[in-house]
Scaffold this motif. Structure first.
Motif, PDB file in Angstrom:
ATOM      1  N   HIS A  32     -14.232  20.977  49.975  1.00 17.91           N
ATOM      2  CA  HIS A  32     -14.221  22.234  49.252  1.00 17.91           C
ATOM      3  C   HIS A  32     -15.129  22.135  48.025  1.00 17.91           C
ATOM      4  O   HIS A  32     -14.719  21.651  46.979  1.00 17.91           O
ATOM      5  CB  HIS A  32     -12.793  22.590  48.807  1.00 17.91           C
ATOM      6  CG  HIS A  32     -11.863  22.818  49.946  1.00 17.91           C
ATOM      7  ND1 HIS A  32     -12.008  23.854  50.826  1.00 17.91           N
ATOM      8  CD2 HIS A  32     -10.779  22.134  50.368  1.00 17.91           C
ATOM      9  CE1 HIS A  32     -11.048  23.805  51.718  1.00 17.91           C
ATOM     10  NE2 HIS A  32     -10.302  22.766  51.469  1.00 17.91           N
ATOM     11  N   SER A  34     -17.556  23.375  44.792  1.00 20.08           N
ATOM     12  CA  SER A  34     -17.390  24.363  43.727  1.00 20.08           C
ATOM     13  C   SER A  34     -18.142  25.637  44.091  1.00 20.08           C
ATOM     14  O   SER A  34     -19.184  25.596  44.731  1.00 20.08           O
ATOM     15  CB  SER A  34     -17.944  23.813  42.418  1.00 20.08           C
ATOM     16  OG  SER A  34     -17.255  22.657  42.054  1.00 20.08           O
ATOM     17  N   CYS A  40     -15.978  33.739  44.860  1.00 27.50           N
ATOM     18  CA  CYS A  40     -14.518  33.683  44.954  1.00 27.50           C
ATOM     19  C   CYS A  40     -13.945  35.052  45.295  1.00 27.50           C
ATOM     20  O   CYS A  40     -13.171  35.194  46.236  1.00 27.50           O
ATOM     21  CB  CYS A  40     -13.933  33.176  43.639  1.00 27.50           C
ATOM     22  SG  CYS A  40     -12.139  33.248  43.557  1.00 27.50           S
ATOM     23  N   SER A  57     -10.689  28.396  37.881  1.00 30.10           N
ATOM     24  CA  SER A  57     -10.568  28.040  39.286  1.00 30.10           C
ATOM     25  C   SER A  57     -10.352  29.298  40.110  1.00 30.10           C
ATOM     26  O   SER A  57     -10.047  30.358  39.585  1.00 30.10           O
ATOM     27  CB  SER A  57      -9.410  27.068  39.504  1.00 30.10           C
ATOM     28  OG  SER A  57      -8.198  27.688  39.154  1.00 30.10           O
ATOM     29  N   HIS A  64      -5.186  27.211  48.926  1.00 27.04           N
ATOM     30  CA  HIS A  64      -5.963  26.161  48.270  1.00 27.04           C
ATOM     31  C   HIS A  64      -6.763  26.736  47.111  1.00 27.04           C
ATOM     32  O   HIS A  64      -7.018  27.928  47.037  1.00 27.04           O
ATOM     33  CB  HIS A  64      -6.850  25.401  49.264  1.00 27.04           C
ATOM     34  CG  HIS A  64      -8.158  26.049  49.568  1.00 27.04           C
ATOM     35  ND1 HIS A  64      -8.304  27.029  50.502  1.00 27.04           N
ATOM     36  CD2 HIS A  64      -9.392  25.831  49.054  1.00 27.04           C
ATOM     37  CE1 HIS A  64      -9.569  27.397  50.560  1.00 27.04           C
ATOM     38  NE2 HIS A  64     -10.256  26.695  49.687  1.00 27.04           N
ATOM     39  N   GLU A  66     -10.180  26.088  44.318  1.00 27.03           N
ATOM     40  CA  GLU A  66     -11.454  25.425  44.100  1.00 27.03           C
ATOM     41  C   GLU A  66     -11.905  25.637  42.676  1.00 27.03           C
ATOM     42  O   GLU A  66     -11.606  26.667  42.064  1.00 27.03           O
ATOM     43  CB  GLU A  66     -12.525  25.990  45.038  1.00 27.03           C
ATOM     44  CG  GLU A  66     -12.312  25.671  46.490  1.00 27.03           C
ATOM     45  CD  GLU A  66     -13.442  26.183  47.362  1.00 27.03           C
ATOM     46  OE1 GLU A  66     -14.567  26.381  46.851  1.00 27.03           O
ATOM     47  OE2 GLU A  66     -13.193  26.389  48.556  1.00 27.03           O
ATOM     48  N   ARG A  67     -12.625  24.665  42.148  1.00 30.40           N
ATOM     49  CA  ARG A  67     -13.173  24.790  40.808  1.00 30.40           C
ATOM     50  C   ARG A  67     -14.336  25.768  40.822  1.00 30.40           C
ATOM     51  O   ARG A  67     -15.113  25.819  41.761  1.00 30.40           O
ATOM     52  CB  ARG A  67     -13.658  23.401  40.366  1.00 30.40           C
ATOM     53  CG  ARG A  67     -13.929  23.307  38.888  1.00 30.40           C
ATOM     54  CD  ARG A  67     -14.370  21.911  38.540  1.00 30.40           C
ATOM     55  NE  ARG A  67     -15.758  21.798  38.966  1.00 30.40           N
ATOM     56  CZ  ARG A  67     -16.344  20.683  39.322  1.00 30.40           C
ATOM     57  NH1 ARG A  67     -15.661  19.574  39.343  1.00 30.40           N
ATOM     58  NH2 ARG A  67     -17.596  20.659  39.697  1.00 30.40           N
TER      59      ARG A  67
END
Length: 69
Positions: A32, A34, A40, A57, A64, A66-67
């Motif tokens: 995963h 960034s 996003c 994030s 889940h 992600e950054r």
């Protein structure tokens, strides 16, 4: 003597299973990358601003995170 051998085998098996689980978790974390906040939201995620010790994030509908870069 046979009991010792069986216990040794059980311990070795448990150790290998534990190492395998750690390797799987590490591999999953590496898959995963960034992403940006625009990517996003385009993928249906929610942008979380983060706090004083963590950056922003993205939390996805499947659970889940992600950054965000």
């Amino acid at each position: 003597m046979r009991t010792r051998r069986l216990l040794g085998l059980a311990l070795a098996t448990a150790t290998l299973v534990g190492m395998s689980a750690v390797g799987t978790a590490t591999a999953q974390a590496a898959t995963h990358p960034s992403i940006s906040s625009d990517e996003c939201t385009a993928q249906g995620g929610t942008v979380n601003p983060g706090g004083p010790y963590s950056g922003p994030s993205c939390k996805f509908p499947d659970g889940h995170s992600e950054r965000i870069t």
